[in-house]
Design a protein around this motif. Structure first.
Motif, PDB file in Angstrom:
ATOM      1  N   LEU A 167      -2.901  -5.454   8.389  1.00 33.36           N
ATOM      2  CA  LEU A 167      -1.866  -4.576   7.858  1.00 33.36           C
ATOM      3  C   LEU A 167      -0.532  -4.928   8.497  1.00 33.36           C
ATOM      4  O   LEU A 167      -0.454  -5.205   9.708  1.00 33.36           O
TER       5      LEU A 167
ATOM      6  N   GLU B 208      -0.594   6.788  10.889  1.00 39.15           N
ATOM      7  CA  GLU B 208      -0.058   8.095  10.525  1.00 39.15           C
ATOM      8  C   GLU B 208       0.663   8.741  11.702  1.00 39.15           C
ATOM      9  O   GLU B 208       1.695   9.398  11.530  1.00 39.15           O
TER      10      GLU B 208
ATOM     11  N   SER C 140      -0.558   4.276   0.240  1.00 43.90           N
ATOM     12  CA  SER C 140      -1.328   5.259   0.990  1.00 43.90           C
ATOM     13  C   SER C 140      -2.463   4.526   1.700  1.00 43.90           C
ATOM     14  O   SER C 140      -2.831   3.418   1.316  1.00 43.90           O
ATOM     15  N   LEU C 141      -2.994   5.163   2.731  1.00 43.48           N
ATOM     16  CA  LEU C 141      -4.154   4.610   3.420  1.00 43.48           C
ATOM     17  C   LEU C 141      -5.440   5.323   3.013  1.00 43.48           C
ATOM     18  O   LEU C 141      -6.482   5.128   3.632  1.00 43.48           O
TER      19      LEU C 141
ATOM     20  N   ALA D 124      -0.598  -5.023   3.001  1.00 45.87           N
ATOM     21  CA  ALA D 124      -1.900  -5.511   3.453  1.00 45.87           C
ATOM     22  C   ALA D 124      -2.051  -6.983   3.116  1.00 45.87           C
ATOM     23  O   ALA D 124      -1.671  -7.419   2.022  1.00 45.87           O
TER      24      ALA D 124
ATOM     25  N   ARG E 260      -6.026   4.129  10.170  1.00 39.74           N
ATOM     26  CA  ARG E 260      -5.244   5.157   9.483  1.00 39.74           C
ATOM     27  C   ARG E 260      -4.609   6.177  10.427  1.00 39.74           C
ATOM     28  O   ARG E 260      -3.380   6.403  10.366  1.00 39.74           O
TER      29      ARG E 260
ATOM     30  N   LEU F 147       0.848  -1.189   0.000  1.00 42.33           N
ATOM     31  CA  LEU F 147       0.000   0.000   0.000  1.00 42.33           C
ATOM     32  C   LEU F 147       0.883   1.237   0.000  1.00 42.33           C
ATOM     33  O   LEU F 147       1.824   1.335   0.781  1.00 42.33           O
TER      34      LEU F 147
ATOM     35  N   VAL G  53      -9.855  -0.314   8.298  1.00 42.45           N
ATOM     36  CA  VAL G  53      -8.615   0.314   7.833  1.00 42.45           C
ATOM     37  C   VAL G  53      -8.680   1.829   8.055  1.00 42.45           C
ATOM     38  O   VAL G  53      -7.677   2.462   8.400  1.00 42.45           O
TER      39      VAL G  53
ATOM     40  N   LEU H 175       4.298  -0.190   4.156  1.00 42.03           N
ATOM     41  CA  LEU H 175       3.019  -0.729   4.591  1.00 42.03           C
ATOM     42  C   LEU H 175       2.499  -1.748   3.581  1.00 42.03           C
ATOM     43  O   LEU H 175       2.484  -1.483   2.376  1.00 42.03           O
TER      44      LEU H 175
END
Length: 338
Positions: A55, A211, A40-41, A228, A207, A38, A203, A226
């Motif tokens: 994750l 972060e 980005s989330l 998944a 986040r 991933l 998810v 990251l």
């Protein structure tokens, strides 16, 4: 000093790569899931990967006990949750992956005999004993160590003091019993990051916590990765394709049939992409595991016989110096060293 790989009681470094982790899963005997990276989330980045079962977060480890939650104390949850304390160096990659597999109850996942037997065998163990059992699970360790780098040179004698390398560590985030749980084998137990509201995507709940951990590092530096754990994408797409093609054409108007046909072709294309990706993973993993030393020795010998070895060495040295001058930032290796 380097050795020829991990010894019987050692665990090698594992590269943070979805192809590596997906092959680890297959090696453990589990099916129905794979690992995706991933970037980005944000919801659009994993919308097509749902359902996400867990994750895996790789970060630059520092000597603190940071967590954006509190130690899980709910006995009912603890009794059902699989958590193993990390008791051996370099095992965190496999432990982070197995932590998700053992706690995933989605129908797509089939644990396989190795992991199912291990889970049953350790069911009544405490976290430390689970960790000891995992570190001594020969088949799991063998799969993990199949990614040991092929290094066969050993250097003796005094050398310059080795520069201290950054340490990287893997942890997991999972939804469990309506809670967001952080599983870090270096901590004394699981951490509860709070409830997952009914109907919410877990998810999205994870986040801000991830972060916040990312913000521990200086702006502009990349010290994390990251991934998944998701359902096998080819399997998911094939299910959708079967559902579409099972509809009776007689019950559909021509316009709808054309729309369905477009969807069918799109799904076939995506399935082809997944097949190509798995073939690419397979080729990359073969290269990771292959011992290139005999080839290198032969090439060096041929260059020496032709009187070109010193010339090629000087060219490579000059190129390497130029690349180092252009390199502004140090990029992490993406491997576990915790």
């Amino acid at each position: 000093m380097t050795t020829s790989g991990a010894g019987h009681d050692e665990w090698c470094l594992i590269e943070s790569d979805p192809g590596v982790f997906t092959e680890l899963i297959r090696g453990f005997g589990a099916t129905g899931v794979q690992v995706e990276e991933l970037y980005s989330l944000e919801p659009e980045c994993f919308e097509n990967l749902k359902p996400v079962h867990g994750l895996i977060f790789l970060f630059k480890w520092v000597a603190d006990d940071f967590s954006d939650g509190s130690r899980l104390t709910d006995k009912a949850i603890l009794d059902e949750l699989f958590y193993a304390k990390q008791v051996i160096h370099n095992a965190c990659a496999t432990q982070a992956l197995i932590s998700i597999l053992m706690n995933c109850h989605h129908g797509d996942l089939k644990l396989g005999q190795t992991l199912a037997d291990f889970k049953e065998f350790t069911r009544s163990f405490d976290a430390h004993l689970k960790g000891l059992s995992l570190s001594n699970a020969d088949q799991i360790r063998a799969v993990h160590n199949s990614f040991a780098r092929q290094q066969v040179f050993e250097f003796e004698g005094k050398s310059k003091k080795k520069e201290k390398e950054d340490a990287f560590h893997f942890i997991s985030y999972i939804p469990f019993a309506g809670r967001l749980i952080e599983l870090d084998g270096l901590k004394e137990g699981p951490y509860d990051l709070g409830p997952i509201a009914e109907g919410d995507d877990w998810v999205a709940t994870a986040r801000p916590h991830i972060e916040k951990r990312m913000q521990k590092y200086a702006t502009g530096e990349i010290h994390f990765n990251l991934m998944a754990l998701v359902s096998d994408q080819k399997m998911v797409l094939s299910r959708r394709l079967a559902e579409l093609t099972a509809a009776k054409p007689a019950e559909q108007g021509s316009a709808i049939s054309e729309e369905v046909q477009l969807q069918v072709e799109h799904l076939k294309m995506l399935i082809g992409d997944e097949e190509a990706k798995m073939e690419r993973y397979k080729a990359e993993n073969i290269r990771r595991k292959h011992n290139y030393l005999p080839l290198i020795v032969d090439i060096l010998s041929m260059l020496a016989e032709q009187g070109k070895l010193v010339e090629q060495y000087e060219k490579a040295k000059s190129k390497s110096i130029q690349q180092l001058k252009l390199k502004k930032k140090k990029k992490p290796s993406g491997e576990s060293s915790s």
